[in-house]
Design a protein around this motif. Sequence first.
Motif, PDB file in Angstrom:
ATOM      1  N   ASP A   1       0.891  -1.213  -0.033  1.00 33.60           N
ATOM      2  CA  ASP A   1      -0.128   0.112  -0.129  1.00 33.60           C
ATOM      3  C   ASP A   1       0.949   1.274   0.137  1.00 33.60           C
ATOM      4  OD1 ASP A   1      -2.483  -1.246  -0.158  1.00 33.60           O
ATOM      5  OD2 ASP A   1      -2.611  -1.580   2.008  1.00 33.60           O
ATOM      6  N   PHE A   2       1.789   1.221   0.699  1.00 32.09           N
ATOM      7  CA  PHE A   2       2.941   2.371   0.895  1.00 32.09           C
ATOM      8  C   PHE A   2       3.377   2.707  -0.609  1.00 32.09           C
ATOM      9  CE2 PHE A   2       7.510   3.244   0.819  1.00 32.09           C
ATOM     10  CZ  PHE A   2       7.455   4.637   1.421  1.00 32.09           C
ATOM     11  N   TYR A   3       3.680   1.707  -1.334  1.00 33.84           N
ATOM     12  CA  TYR A   3       4.294   1.812  -2.785  1.00 33.84           C
ATOM     13  C   TYR A   3       3.265   2.203  -3.634  1.00 33.84           C
ATOM     14  CZ  TYR A   3       8.600  -0.253  -1.117  1.00 33.84           C
ATOM     15  OH  TYR A   3       9.865  -0.781  -0.216  1.00 33.84           O
ATOM     16  N   LYS A   4       2.050   1.667  -3.480  1.00 34.54           N
ATOM     17  CA  LYS A   4       0.887   2.080  -4.161  1.00 34.54           C
ATOM     18  C   LYS A   4       0.729   3.761  -4.135  1.00 34.54           C
ATOM     19  CE  LYS A   4      -1.509  -2.112  -4.663  1.00 34.54           C
ATOM     20  NZ  LYS A   4      -2.968  -2.757  -4.698  1.00 34.54           N
ATOM     21  N   LYS A   5       0.795   4.180  -2.855  1.00 31.38           N
ATOM     22  CA  LYS A   5       0.681   5.595  -2.798  1.00 31.38           C
ATOM     23  C   LYS A   5       1.603   6.462  -3.317  1.00 31.38           C
ATOM     24  CE  LYS A   5      -1.602   5.019   1.678  1.00 31.38           C
ATOM     25  NZ  LYS A   5      -1.503   5.228   3.242  1.00 31.38           N
ATOM     26  N   LEU A   6       2.873   5.774  -3.711  1.00 27.21           N
ATOM     27  CA  LEU A   6       3.795   6.476  -4.237  1.00 27.21           C
ATOM     28  C   LEU A   6       3.919   6.403  -5.966  1.00 27.21           C
ATOM     29  CD1 LEU A   6       6.925   5.842  -1.887  1.00 27.21           C
ATOM     30  CD2 LEU A   6       5.609   7.972  -2.192  1.00 27.21           C
ATOM     31  N   GLY A   7       2.668   5.688  -6.183  1.00 31.70           N
ATOM     32  CA  GLY A   7       2.715   5.548  -7.661  1.00 31.70           C
ATOM     33  C   GLY A   7       3.089   4.252  -8.589  1.00 31.70           C
ATOM     34  N   TYR A   8       3.412   3.048  -7.586  1.00 36.31           N
ATOM     35  CA  TYR A   8       3.651   2.080  -8.126  1.00 36.31           C
ATOM     36  C   TYR A   8       2.574   0.885  -8.043  1.00 36.31           C
ATOM     37  CZ  TYR A   8       8.676   3.533  -7.076  1.00 36.31           C
ATOM     38  OH  TYR A   8       9.952   4.231  -7.417  1.00 36.31           O
ATOM     39  N   ASN A   9       2.640   0.287  -9.089  1.00 39.04           N
ATOM     40  CA  ASN A   9       1.693  -0.712  -9.464  1.00 39.04           C
ATOM     41  C   ASN A   9       2.087  -2.131  -9.496  1.00 39.04           C
ATOM     42  OD1 ASN A   9      -0.680   1.270 -10.067  1.00 39.04           O
ATOM     43  ND2 ASN A   9       0.588   1.877 -11.726  1.00 39.04           N
ATOM     44  N   ILE A  10       1.405  -2.938  -9.165  1.00 37.22           N
ATOM     45  CA  ILE A  10       1.615  -4.352  -9.401  1.00 37.22           C
ATOM     46  C   ILE A  10       1.500  -4.985 -10.871  1.00 37.22           C
ATOM     47  CG2 ILE A  10       0.960  -6.903  -8.598  1.00 37.22           C
ATOM     48  CD1 ILE A  10       0.087  -5.776  -5.952  1.00 37.22           C
ATOM     49  N   VAL A  11       2.861  -5.322 -11.337  1.00 38.96           N
ATOM     50  CA  VAL A  11       2.705  -5.903 -12.603  1.00 38.96           C
ATOM     51  C   VAL A  11       2.649  -7.182 -12.771  1.00 38.96           C
ATOM     52  CG1 VAL A  11       3.462  -3.579 -13.704  1.00 38.96           C
ATOM     53  CG2 VAL A  11       5.332  -5.199 -12.694  1.00 38.96           C
ATOM     54  N   ASP A  12       3.277  -8.051 -11.911  1.00 37.46           N
ATOM     55  CA  ASP A  12       3.459  -9.271 -11.651  1.00 37.46           C
ATOM     56  C   ASP A  12       3.462  -9.868 -10.343  1.00 37.46           C
ATOM     57  OD1 ASP A  12       3.936 -11.982 -13.064  1.00 37.46           O
ATOM     58  OD2 ASP A  12       6.130 -11.706 -12.765  1.00 37.46           O
ATOM     59  N   GLU A  13       2.886 -11.048 -10.193  1.00 35.62           N
ATOM     60  CA  GLU A  13       2.672 -12.038  -9.053  1.00 35.62           C
ATOM     61  C   GLU A  13       3.106 -13.187  -9.161  1.00 35.62           C
ATOM     62  OE1 GLU A  13      -0.910 -12.204  -5.629  1.00 35.62           O
ATOM     63  OE2 GLU A  13      -0.629 -10.355  -6.737  1.00 35.62           O
ATOM     64  N   LYS A  14       4.022 -13.647  -8.441  1.00 33.11           N
ATOM     65  CA  LYS A  14       4.510 -14.960  -8.420  1.00 33.11           C
ATOM     66  C   LYS A  14       4.478 -15.770  -6.951  1.00 33.11           C
ATOM     67  CE  LYS A  14       6.590 -15.064 -12.656  1.00 33.11           C
ATOM     68  NZ  LYS A  14       7.780 -15.177 -13.431  1.00 33.11           N
ATOM     69  N   LYS A  15       3.671 -16.622  -6.572  1.00 28.93           N
ATOM     70  CA  LYS A  15       3.679 -17.239  -5.119  1.00 28.93           C
ATOM     71  C   LYS A  15       3.351 -15.939  -4.303  1.00 28.93           C
ATOM     72  CE  LYS A  15       6.282 -21.222  -6.170  1.00 28.93           C
ATOM     73  NZ  LYS A  15       7.313 -22.013  -5.958  1.00 28.93           N
ATOM     74  N   ASN A  16       4.471 -15.726  -3.423  1.00 27.26           N
ATOM     75  CA  ASN A  16       4.081 -14.812  -2.377  1.00 27.26           C
ATOM     76  C   ASN A  16       4.701 -13.449  -2.590  1.00 27.26           C
ATOM     77  OD1 ASN A  16       6.759 -15.697  -1.952  1.00 27.26           O
ATOM     78  ND2 ASN A  16       6.634 -15.830   0.367  1.00 27.26           N
ATOM     79  N   LYS A  17       5.320 -13.407  -3.888  1.00 29.49           N
ATOM     80  CA  LYS A  17       6.140 -12.080  -4.197  1.00 29.49           C
ATOM     81  C   LYS A  17       5.460 -11.472  -5.350  1.00 29.49           C
ATOM     82  CE  LYS A  17      10.994 -11.627  -4.309  1.00 29.49           C
ATOM     83  NZ  LYS A  17      12.217 -12.390  -4.794  1.00 29.49           N
ATOM     84  N   CYS A  18       5.425 -10.072  -5.348  1.00 31.22           N
ATOM     85  CA  CYS A  18       5.002  -9.347  -6.606  1.00 31.22           C
ATOM     86  C   CYS A  18       5.947  -8.070  -6.933  1.00 31.22           C
ATOM     87  CB  CYS A  18       3.691  -8.805  -6.240  1.00 31.22           C
ATOM     88  SG  CYS A  18       3.874  -7.386  -4.966  1.00 31.22           S
ATOM     89  N   ARG A  19       5.870  -8.067  -8.313  1.00 37.31           N
ATOM     90  CA  ARG A  19       6.833  -7.007  -8.914  1.00 37.31           C
ATOM     91  C   ARG A  19       5.947  -5.702  -9.115  1.00 37.31           C
ATOM     92  NH1 ARG A  19       8.553  -5.587 -14.407  1.00 37.31           N
ATOM     93  NH2 ARG A  19      10.816  -5.094 -14.154  1.00 37.31           N
ATOM     94  N   MET A  20       6.572  -4.691  -8.511  1.00 37.02           N
ATOM     95  CA  MET A  20       5.840  -3.219  -8.624  1.00 37.02           C
ATOM     96  C   MET A  20       6.637  -2.716  -9.438  1.00 37.02           C
ATOM     97  SD  MET A  20       4.121  -2.999  -4.800  1.00 37.02           S
ATOM     98  CE  MET A  20       2.873  -1.788  -5.401  1.00 37.02           C
ATOM     99  N   ALA A  21       6.001  -1.745 -10.291  1.00 37.75           N
ATOM    100  CA  ALA A  21       6.844  -0.628 -11.059  1.00 37.75           C
ATOM    101  C   ALA A  21       6.176   0.690 -11.151  1.00 37.75           C
ATOM    102  CB  ALA A  21       6.804  -1.413 -12.687  1.00 37.75           C
ATOM    103  N   LYS A  22       6.891   1.436 -11.668  1.00 33.43           N
ATOM    104  CA  LYS A  22       6.442   2.970 -11.809  1.00 33.43           C
ATOM    105  C   LYS A  22       6.810   3.528 -13.184  1.00 33.43           C
ATOM    106  CE  LYS A  22       6.247   7.294  -9.460  1.00 33.43           C
ATOM    107  NZ  LYS A  22       6.571   8.087  -8.043  1.00 33.43           N
ATOM    108  N   ILE A  23       6.330   3.793 -14.207  1.00 36.13           N
ATOM    109  CA  ILE A  23       6.754   4.201 -15.303  1.00 36.13           C
ATOM    110  C   ILE A  23       7.013   5.836 -15.149  1.00 36.13           C
ATOM    111  CG2 ILE A  23       6.235   4.829 -17.716  1.00 36.13           C
ATOM    112  CD1 ILE A  23       6.048   1.735 -16.855  1.00 36.13           C
ATOM    113  N   ILE A  24       8.233   6.207 -15.547  1.00 35.87           N
ATOM    114  CA  ILE A  24       8.726   7.598 -15.337  1.00 35.87           C
ATOM    115  C   ILE A  24       8.437   8.424 -16.558  1.00 35.87           C
ATOM    116  CG2 ILE A  24      10.608   8.971 -14.870  1.00 35.87           C
ATOM    117  CD1 ILE A  24       9.647   7.188 -12.420  1.00 35.87           C
ATOM    118  N   LYS A  25       8.036   9.281 -16.565  1.00 35.49           N
ATOM    119  CA  LYS A  25       7.582  10.154 -17.775  1.00 35.49           C
ATOM    120  C   LYS A  25       8.561  11.469 -17.695  1.00 35.49           C
ATOM    121  CE  LYS A  25       3.023   9.121 -17.959  1.00 35.49           C
ATOM    122  NZ  LYS A  25       1.479   9.069 -17.728  1.00 35.49           N
TER     123      LYS A  25
END
Length: 103
Positions: free
Chosen positions: A79-103
């Motif tokens: 939730d902390f990272y989501k507030k900073l503009g990161y989104n979940i782009v991949d999820e495997k087992k108990n781990k997710c990859r979050m990313a933020k596109i920079i413009k």
Amino acid sequence: FVNNVFQNGEVYGYFKKKNLVGAVGIEINGKNAEISFLLVNSEFQGKGIGKKLMLLAEKKLKGVNEIYLYVLVKNKAVDFYKKLGYNIVDEKKNKCRMAKIIK
């Protein structure tokens, strides 16, 4: 893991009264970058230090297209990272990859 960041990336610390209370590690991989770790002493969590470190990391990573990080799915940091503009782009087992596109 951390040794790799020290060799191939950069680490920034946050200090209170000369004591290290937080740190962020970043690695640049071409036009993408990874937040390797974000650590804040439990006594100082919830005081904006993590956000300051993340904003500093993003500032240092100007010029990259995407910043990504990995976090455990059930970690409240998602939730902390989501507030900073990161989104979940991949999820495997108990781990997710979050990313933020920079413009």
